[in-house]
Design an enzyme around this catalytic site. Structure first.
Site, mmCIF file in Angstrom:
data_model
loop_
_atom_site.group_PDB
_atom_site.id
_atom_site.type_symbol
_atom_site.label_atom_id
_atom_site.label_comp_id
_atom_site.label_asym_id
_atom_site.label_seq_id
_atom_site.Cartn_x
_atom_site.Cartn_y
_atom_site.Cartn_z
ATOM 1 C CE LYS A 16 -3.829 -2.492 2.236
ATOM 2 N NZ LYS A 16 -4.783 -2.556 3.381
ATOM 3 C CE1 TYR A 56 -9.283 -3.668 0.364
ATOM 4 C CE2 TYR A 56 -8.530 -1.563 -0.504
ATOM 5 C CZ TYR A 56 -8.289 -2.736 0.189
ATOM 6 O OH TYR A 56 -7.028 -2.971 0.725
ATOM 7 C CB THR A 98 -7.671 -6.647 9.357
ATOM 8 O OG1 THR A 98 -8.099 -7.771 8.586
ATOM 9 C CG2 THR A 98 -8.065 -5.356 8.668
ATOM 10 C CG ASN A 119 -3.679 -2.577 6.925
ATOM 11 O OD1 ASN A 119 -3.631 -1.988 5.845
ATOM 12 N ND2 ASN A 119 -4.626 -3.452 7.232
ATOM 13 C CG HIS A 122 -4.849 -6.364 -0.707
ATOM 14 N ND1 HIS A 122 -6.064 -6.611 -0.117
ATOM 15 C CD2 HIS A 122 -4.821 -7.133 -1.824
ATOM 16 C CE1 HIS A 122 -6.750 -7.467 -0.867
ATOM 17 N NE2 HIS A 122 -6.015 -7.800 -1.913
ATOM 18 C CD GLU A 133 -8.402 -9.180 -4.166
ATOM 19 O OE1 GLU A 133 -7.228 -9.546 -3.920
ATOM 20 O OE2 GLU A 133 -9.271 -9.025 -3.285
#
Ligand code: RTP
Ligand code: MG
Length: 155
Positions: A16, A56, A98, A119, A122, A133
């Site tokens: 991310k 998402y 998570t 975080n 992914h 995805e």
């Protein structure tokens, strides 16, 4: 043999924007290589809001959804496809929970971050999600199907 069925399994992993900005790309890639998974796709990409909303889509009714989309579009992400035996499940183990507060030391989130909203990484949560995805983020010709033909070079 049931033990071989997942050997060509693929998962979608994305570092991310916070992971990229914090220069964690090398260390994260190294963890997947050391584990023994095979890199079959990788690109640094500034994701559009449209792509992220689709990615998402299951979370669109959550209160954190708009914050999640702005976080994920705040800078480039490293989109990757990793292949190997049970890679979907094992990658989720490597990522941790998570919420970094629930992630054990030794996991990526357990070692590198503190906030659920930042975080770092992914990972697809199922084989079906991974297929969805991967086709969302990559064209077929961006994925490499390669063999370890030069493994005699590795001692
Ligand atoms: P990811 O999809 O990013 O791998 O994360 P995940 O499966 O562990 O968790 P998921 O439920 O799919 O949530 C996606 C991402 O949304 C952010 N989030 N924020 N503020 C909150 O309570 C909250 N909950 C989730 C996190 O960045 C999470 O990774
Ligand atoms: Mg998820």
């Amino acid at each position: 043999q049931s033990g071989w069925t997942g050997v060509n399994e693929r998962t979608f992993i994305a570092i991310k924007p916070d992971g990229v900005q914090r220069r964690l790309v090398g260390q994260i890639v190294q963890r997947f290589e050391k584990k023994g998974f095979k890199l079959v796709g990788m690109k640094l990409i500034q994701a559009t809001e449209g792509l992220l909303k689709e990615h998402y889509t299951e979370l669109r009714s959550k209160p954190f959804f708009s914050g999640l989309i702005s976080y994920m579009s705040s800078g480039p992400v490293v989109a990757m496809v990793w292949q190997g035996l049970d890679v979907v499940k094992m990658a989720r183990k490597m990522l941790g929970e998570t919420n970094p507060a629930d992630s054990l030391p030794g996991t990526i989130r357990g070692d590198y971050c503190v906030e659920v909203g930042r975080n770092v990484i992914h990972g697809s949560d199922s084989v079906e999600s991974a297929q969805r995805e991967i086709s969302l983020w990559f064209r077929e010709n961006e994925l490499q199907c390669w063999e370890d033909t030069h493994s005699h070079w590795i001692y």
